[in-house]
Design a protein around this motif. Structure first.
Motif, PDB file in Angstrom:
ATOM      1  N   HIS A 165      -7.173   6.919   6.577  1.00  0.00           N
ATOM      2  CA  HIS A 165      -6.957   6.846   6.946  1.00  0.00           C
ATOM      3  C   HIS A 165      -7.003   7.368   8.678  1.00  0.00           C
ATOM      4  CE1 HIS A 165      -5.381   2.169   6.077  1.00  0.00           C
ATOM      5  NE2 HIS A 165      -5.146   2.761   5.140  1.00  0.00           N
ATOM      6  N   ARG A 200      10.135  -3.061   4.151  1.00  0.00           N
ATOM      7  CA  ARG A 200       9.099  -2.842   3.860  1.00  0.00           C
ATOM      8  C   ARG A 200       8.438  -3.323   2.436  1.00  0.00           C
ATOM      9  NH1 ARG A 200       6.005   2.341   2.152  1.00  0.00           N
ATOM     10  NH2 ARG A 200       4.375   1.684   1.975  1.00  0.00           N
ATOM     11  N   ALA A 249       0.926  -1.220   0.097  1.00  0.00           N
ATOM     12  CA  ALA A 249       0.208  -0.175   0.001  1.00  0.00           C
ATOM     13  C   ALA A 249       0.603   1.001   0.007  1.00  0.00           C
ATOM     14  CB  ALA A 249      -0.725   0.243   1.422  1.00  0.00           C
ATOM     15  N   ARG A 274      -6.977   1.612  10.596  1.00  0.00           N
ATOM     16  CA  ARG A 274      -7.537  -0.020   9.388  1.00  0.00           C
ATOM     17  C   ARG A 274      -6.189   0.298   9.123  1.00  0.00           C
ATOM     18  NH1 ARG A 274     -12.812   0.966   8.044  1.00  0.00           N
ATOM     19  NH2 ARG A 274     -14.428   1.264  10.263  1.00  0.00           N
ATOM     20  N   TRP A 275      -4.792   0.315   9.163  1.00  0.00           N
ATOM     21  CA  TRP A 275      -3.559   0.761   8.564  1.00  0.00           C
ATOM     22  C   TRP A 275      -3.133  -0.747   8.047  1.00  0.00           C
ATOM     23  CZ3 TRP A 275      -1.418   4.423   6.381  1.00  0.00           C
ATOM     24  CH2 TRP A 275      -1.856   5.688   6.179  1.00  0.00           C
ATOM     25  N   PRO A 276      -2.629  -1.638   7.353  1.00  0.00           N
ATOM     26  CA  PRO A 276      -2.456  -2.631   6.533  1.00  0.00           C
ATOM     27  C   PRO A 276      -0.801  -2.948   7.750  1.00  0.00           C
ATOM     28  CG  PRO A 276      -2.169  -1.290   4.119  1.00  0.00           C
ATOM     29  CD  PRO A 276      -2.760  -0.622   5.713  1.00  0.00           C
ATOM     30  N   ARG A 277      -0.535  -4.146   7.564  1.00  0.00           N
ATOM     31  CA  ARG A 277       1.354  -4.504   8.620  1.00  0.00           C
ATOM     32  C   ARG A 277       1.915  -3.643   7.489  1.00  0.00           C
ATOM     33  NH1 ARG A 277       1.249  -8.530  11.745  1.00  0.00           N
ATOM     34  NH2 ARG A 277       3.315  -8.519  11.515  1.00  0.00           N
ATOM     35  N   ARG A 307       5.024  -8.846   6.093  1.00  0.00           N
ATOM     36  CA  ARG A 307       4.464 -10.188   6.343  1.00  0.00           C
ATOM     37  C   ARG A 307       5.171 -10.363   7.797  1.00  0.00           C
ATOM     38  NH1 ARG A 307       5.594 -13.143   2.510  1.00  0.00           N
ATOM     39  NH2 ARG A 307       8.001 -12.066   2.058  1.00  0.00           N
TER      40      ARG A 307
END
Lengths: 416, 93
Positions: free
Chosen positions: A12, A193, A2, A19-22, A25
């Motif tokens: 956001h 990231r 993202a 709701r920020w995505p990780r 992984r």
């Protein structure tokens, strides 16, 4: 991945930033990879990023015994500069500085890279001659540098005491305007990231316990979570380099020492550049939060304990207070230490090892943070092509046998 | 701060001592006969262990004598102090 932007921040914000995505992984290790990097610090993650981006090697794992960015990348004093004396070192650090200059945009991650200038102080005639020699060498290598009188330094750093009647009076200095600071955690996170987005597996809490060889070649690593097969293993473990190299039967010209740093309580802006002094062994800058970040010299003894002795802190603070009398009223909030891997010539070892398939990036000592992107860039090249890039060709392990050392003790100082 | 027991003067603060690096590294008796690799090993290569280490200290602000210490490089605990030439008390570690 993202994309971070003003728009995503705004969007956001509407959901209270819940709701920020990780950012990356947390995969389980696969049984085999094309390359494995040991150490998810700045150098290891940068190496993984450049392996994926520049060399098309995406089936890569970065193994970390603790947590991502928990070692030296999160323990340094965040200084970035390239004013090194010898051509080999100057070119390597300058390449790194040029990468820094575009890195926040490239990684789409705010590294808070701030080219606020780095001032090096001289306190004796010999210091001044040494600084002038280094400045001339820098100019010949196309690196920006200015020689400053005490009065010019005072204009730039008004709180600095340039009185002649102190134990180590300020007699002059140099300024590298393109030097400065970067947020150290963000560098690790930004590379993590970006590498993850290109398919690199970052595996935390997975200590390497052995390096398996077959017919003299590396075939994989033993880890806490089982054996991982791979033809290429790159060590980027800083303070623990000797420990990991010994797993492959290699002795290194490295000793690991504690290096301490500390931050003061936050105050209003008082210092808008980095001030370093090799002679009195201190370096100081002010963060955006207002804390002063201070660093000491290394502790004399070797140690992996990530802590040092209080008299080293006391020496550094005595020097700070003499240079900046106004700081004597500040209280320290935090104090810590990292483990630095010192090579005899204060220069790194980046290259091949006597064991085919095993690559080494070590010996950065007190100065590895500033080199994070550059080290990753040349180490990725070395691992992918199985030969060093011209920028790191001189930084071999063999130089300690041939005698072709690159003595940077003067420029390395202790700041990183 | 380490507290080190000088074999001659007793326990003193670390600030009285100078660190002298890894112990039991013998200088080659005939340097000219060494290969480059052997000389590099003597001059530069170090064990740098994680855990027990034998090392040299000088009581610089005291009796000014060198001696050996066995110290843990993680806990920094000093586990043995012995004079030069006393071998390696406590075995190989």
């Amino acid at each position: 991945m993202a994309q971070y932007s003003w728009f995503s921040l705004l969007r956001h914000g509407l959901s209270h930033h819940e709701r920020w995505p990780r950012a990356w992984r947390s995969p389980a290790p696969k049984p085999a990879y094309d390359a494995v990097i040991v150490g998810a610090g700045g150098h290891g993650l940068a190496t993984a990023y450049y392996l994926a981006k520049d060399h098309g090697l995406t089936n890569v794992a970065v193994l970390e015994k603790g947590w991502l960015g928990g070692g030296s990348v999160g323990r340094n004093t965040t200084i970035v500069r390239s004013n090194y004396l010898w051509d080999e070192a100057a070119h390597l650090y300058e390449h790194s500085l040029k990468l820094w200059e575009g890195l926040s945009r490239e990684l789409n991650y705010n590294l808070m890279f701030s080219q606020r200038g780095v001032v090096n102080l001289g306190h004796s005639l010999h210091d001044l001659r040494d600084l002038a020699r280094r400045a001339h060498a820098n100019r010949l290598n196309g690196i920006d540098v200015e020689l400053l009188s005490p009065e010019r330094i005072k204009q730039r750093v008004p709180l600095l005491n340039i009185a002649p009647d102190v134990r180590y009076p300020v007699l002059g200095g140099t300024l590298q305007r393109r030097g400065g600071t970067a947020r150290h955690d963000a560098v690790a996170w930004g590379f993590a990231r970006a590498a993850d987005a290109r398919g690199v597996d970052i595996i935390e809490r997975c200590a390497v316990t052995g390096i398996r060889q077959d017919g003299g070649r590396v075939v994989g690593v033993e880890t806490e979570r089982g054996f991982i097969r791979t033809p290429k293993v790159g060590l980027a473990v800083a303070g623990h380099s000797s420990v990991l190299a010994r797993m492959a039967g290699i002795r290194l010209p490295i000793e690991s020492h504690p290096l301490q740093a500390f931050v003061s309580e936050p105050v209003k802006p008082v210092l808008d550049c980095v001030v370093m002094s090799n002679a009195v062994h201190v370096y100081v800058s002010q963060t955006d939060k207002g804390e002063l970040v201070l660093g000491a010299g290394i502790d004399a003894y070797t140690g992996y304990g990530q802590r040092g002795s209080p008299h080293v802190v006391e020496n550094a603070l005595a020097a700070v207070v003499e240079l900046f009398p106004a700081f004597s009223r500040l209280r320290l909030m935090r104090q810590w230490a990292g483990t630095v891997d010192i090579a005899p010539d204060a220069c790194p070892i980046i290259g091949l090892t006597p064991v085919p398939g095993l690559y080494l990036n070590a010996g950065w000592g007190t100065g590895g943070f500033k080199a994070t992107p550059g080290a990753g860039w040349v180490f990725a090249h070395t691992m992918a092509r199985d030969e060093p890039h011209p920028l790191n060709a001189a930084f071999t392990l063999e130089r300690f046998t041939t005698g072709r050392l690159i003595d940077e003790h003067g420029a390395a100082g202790v700041a990183h | 701060m380490l507290r080190i027991e000088c074999p001659w003067c007793g326990p003193r603060d670390e600030t009285e001592f100078t660190y002298g690096g890894e112990a039991h590294i013998a200088r080659p008796s005939d340097p000219a006969a060494c290969s480059d690799a052997q000389w590099a090993d003597y001059l530069y290569l170090r064990s740098n262990p994680l855990g027990a280490q034998r090392e040299q200290w000088l009581h610089a602000a005291g009796c000014r004598r060198w001696f050996n210490v066995r110290r843990d490089t993680v806990s920094y605990e000093v586990t043995a102090v012995y004079r030069m030439g006393e071998g390696r008390p406590g075995g190989d570690t």
